[in-house]
Design an enzyme around this catalytic site. Structure first.
Site, PDB file in Angstrom:
ATOM      1  N   GLY A  20       0.820  -1.217   0.000  1.00  0.00           N
ATOM      2  CA  GLY A  20       0.000   0.000   0.000  1.00  0.00           C
ATOM      3  C   GLY A  20       0.854   1.267   0.000  1.00  0.00           C
ATOM      4  N   THR A  21       1.938   1.241   0.741  1.00  0.00           N
ATOM      5  CA  THR A  21       2.777   2.439   0.847  1.00  0.00           C
ATOM      6  C   THR A  21       3.366   2.796  -0.518  1.00  0.00           C
ATOM      7  OG1 THR A  21       3.298   1.862   3.134  1.00  0.00           O
ATOM      8  CG2 THR A  21       4.768   3.430   2.058  1.00  0.00           C
ATOM      9  N   HIS A  63      -1.582  -7.756   2.465  1.00  0.00           N
ATOM     10  CA  HIS A  63      -1.635  -8.364   3.806  1.00  0.00           C
ATOM     11  C   HIS A  63      -2.851  -7.949   4.626  1.00  0.00           C
ATOM     12  CE1 HIS A  63       0.088  -5.134   6.555  1.00  0.00           C
ATOM     13  NE2 HIS A  63       0.472  -4.643   5.391  1.00  0.00           N
ATOM     14  N   GLN A 118      -7.763  -0.308   3.671  1.00  0.00           N
ATOM     15  CA  GLN A 118      -8.634  -0.878   4.712  1.00  0.00           C
ATOM     16  C   GLN A 118     -10.031  -1.193   4.187  1.00  0.00           C
ATOM     17  OE1 GLN A 118      -7.848  -1.989   7.591  1.00  0.00           O
ATOM     18  NE2 GLN A 118      -5.796  -1.118   7.791  1.00  0.00           N
ATOM     19  N   SER A 172      -3.429  -3.258  -0.489  1.00  0.00           N
ATOM     20  CA  SER A 172      -2.319  -3.995   0.109  1.00  0.00           C
ATOM     21  C   SER A 172      -2.722  -5.453   0.317  1.00  0.00           C
ATOM     22  CB  SER A 172      -1.975  -3.354   1.452  1.00  0.00           C
ATOM     23  OG  SER A 172      -1.054  -4.144   2.143  1.00  0.00           O
ATOM     24  N   CYS A 180       1.182   0.962  13.044  1.00  0.00           N
ATOM     25  CA  CYS A 180       2.423   1.603  12.615  1.00  0.00           C
ATOM     26  C   CYS A 180       2.897   2.625  13.637  1.00  0.00           C
ATOM     27  CB  CYS A 180       2.227   2.272  11.260  1.00  0.00           C
ATOM     28  SG  CYS A 180       1.503   1.169  10.063  1.00  0.00           S
ATOM     29  N   ASN A 225      -8.196   3.615   8.913  1.00  0.00           N
ATOM     30  CA  ASN A 225      -7.694   2.399   9.555  1.00  0.00           C
ATOM     31  C   ASN A 225      -7.915   2.376  11.056  1.00  0.00           C
ATOM     32  OD1 ASN A 225      -5.695   4.524   8.833  1.00  0.00           O
ATOM     33  ND2 ASN A 225      -4.411   3.442  10.317  1.00  0.00           N
TER      34      ASN A 225
END
Ligand code: PLP
Length: 386
Positions: A74-75, A203, A181, A201, A327, A153
């Protein structure tokens, strides 16, 4: 060592790789480990499974397969999208984000600001929402791109992406959404939303870590973020993460198929947990509006306690929850999301996020209900000045 059953209520941090995703990936870790760019069959025979994974992944967001670029997560997707948007609209040095974006976007916006761009962060109310009028008034002739997450998130608050896109497109401004999300929790249709860029993302949808997806609206000029070979139609250099991409495809197909369960069984479990904690622990309040909200997330503020203490005690019992976002945990600072919503630092530090998932069961909710009220009650009586 005695192993306790794990009651994992932190699915917004990451999710277990689903067994069928592992099965789909395994041949590409053990036998079919070639490089898809090679000239011989052992390599280029991987093209077909990669095409299928692209189709499975695109279907999760209602996109044409060729609009999908696989990334490392995602980043990276968000960095690639905002880089392309600012590059495509040179002479427009202004970007708009919300004050509650994930650090993947928020920190990047700060970095662009440091490098001389103009950045506006849209403020939100106590319900976690920003006003569309504020967005309208923040757009200027210099605005290149607006980045608004599909869902938050920490609180699960869902943003009105279709309306955001309509408003921005009337002014010729590009729109990116971080849907990391939202995927697998609410329906996503990129074409109905009219969005220009969207990040996902692996995961967070029971796929592997280190793989993500960037949707780029067909026809939009796209400047790569990572240069290299001709992979991903020249949009992202670097040898394909074949097992990761296959895993992403399998996870996306599973997430789409189980969307109804997320919005029925998982939502009911979340609501049961939330309403029981709100009624059993006096003074407890929800952070963010009840709706529109992801069906799996509940962020609760407990009075006169440090959430860190609750998390550590629950950890001893095999129950995983988080304080702020994963995070940022480990940092003593109260969450920027809750602070932006007007929570006092004290309330933010007393807030716990419970995030359920397709793996969550009645047992997980019962375990939390059996322990959280007692732990909070004891910590409250031990707290100085109460
Ligand atoms: N955006 C949101 C809303 C997230 O929750 C996360 C992960 O926590 C990310 C972006 C970053 O995704 P990744 O870990 O794949 O880089």
């Amino acid at each position: 060592m005695i192993r306790r059953p794990l009651h994992y209520l932190d699915n917004n941090a990451t999710t277990r790789v689903a067994p069928e995703v592992v099965d789909a990936m395994m041949p590409f870790l053990t036998e079919r480990w070639g490089n898809p760019s090679s000239g011989y069959r052992f390599g280029h025979d991987l093209a077909q499974p990669l095409i299928r994974a692209r189709e499975q992944s695109a279907a999760l967001i209602g996109a044409p397969p060729e609009s999908v670029v696989f990334t490392s997560g995602g980043t990276e997707s968000t960095h690639a999208a905002l880089n392309a948007a600012l590059h495509g609209r040179q002479g427009h040095p202004h970007m708009i984000v919300t004050a509650v974006e994930h650090p993947a976007t928020f920190r990047l916006a700060q970095e662009y600001y440091r490098r001389g761009h103009k950045v506006t962060a849209l403020l939100v109310g106590a319900d976690g929402q920003f006003s569309l009028d504020t967005l309208r008034h923040s757009l200027t002739k210099d605005t290149a791109v607006v980045s608004v997450m599909w869902a938050n998130n920490e609180t699960g608050v869902v943003f009105p992406i279709e309306a955001v896109t309509r408003i921005c497109h009337e002014r010729g401004v590009l729109v990116h959404t971080d849907a990391v999300q939202a995927a697998g929790k609410v329906p996503i249709d990129v074409q109905a939303a009219g969005i220009d860029f969207l990040s996902l993302s692996g995961h967070k949808i029971h796929g592997p870590k280190g793989v993500g997806l960037l949707y780029v609206r067909p026809g939009l000029a796209f400047q790569p973020f990572l240069f290299g070979g001709k992979q991903e139609q020249g949009r992202r250099g670097g040898t394909e993460n074949v097992p990761g991409i296959i895993g992403f495809g399998a996870a996306a197909e599973r997430a789409l198929g189980r969307l109804p369960e997320m919005n029925s069984r998982v939502r009911i479990l979340r609501d049961r947990l939330e309403s029981a904690l709100l009624t059993r622990i006096p003074g407890t309040q929800r952070n963010g509006g009840a709706e529109p909200r992801l069906p799996n997330t509940s962020n609760l503020a407990f009075e006169h306690v440090e959430a860190e203490g609750i998390m550590l005690e629950l950890d001893q019992l095999g129950i995983c929850v988080s304080t702020g976002s994963a995070c940022s945990s480990g940092s003593p600072r109260p969450s920027h999301v809750l602070t932006a919503m007007g929570c006092s630092p004290r309330r933010a530090r007393g807030s716990v996020r419970f995030s359920l998932g397709l793996d969550s069961s009645d047992d997980d909710v019962e375990a939390a209900l059996a322990h959280v009220p007692g732990i909070v009650g004891r910590l409250q009586t031990e707290a100085p000045g109460t």
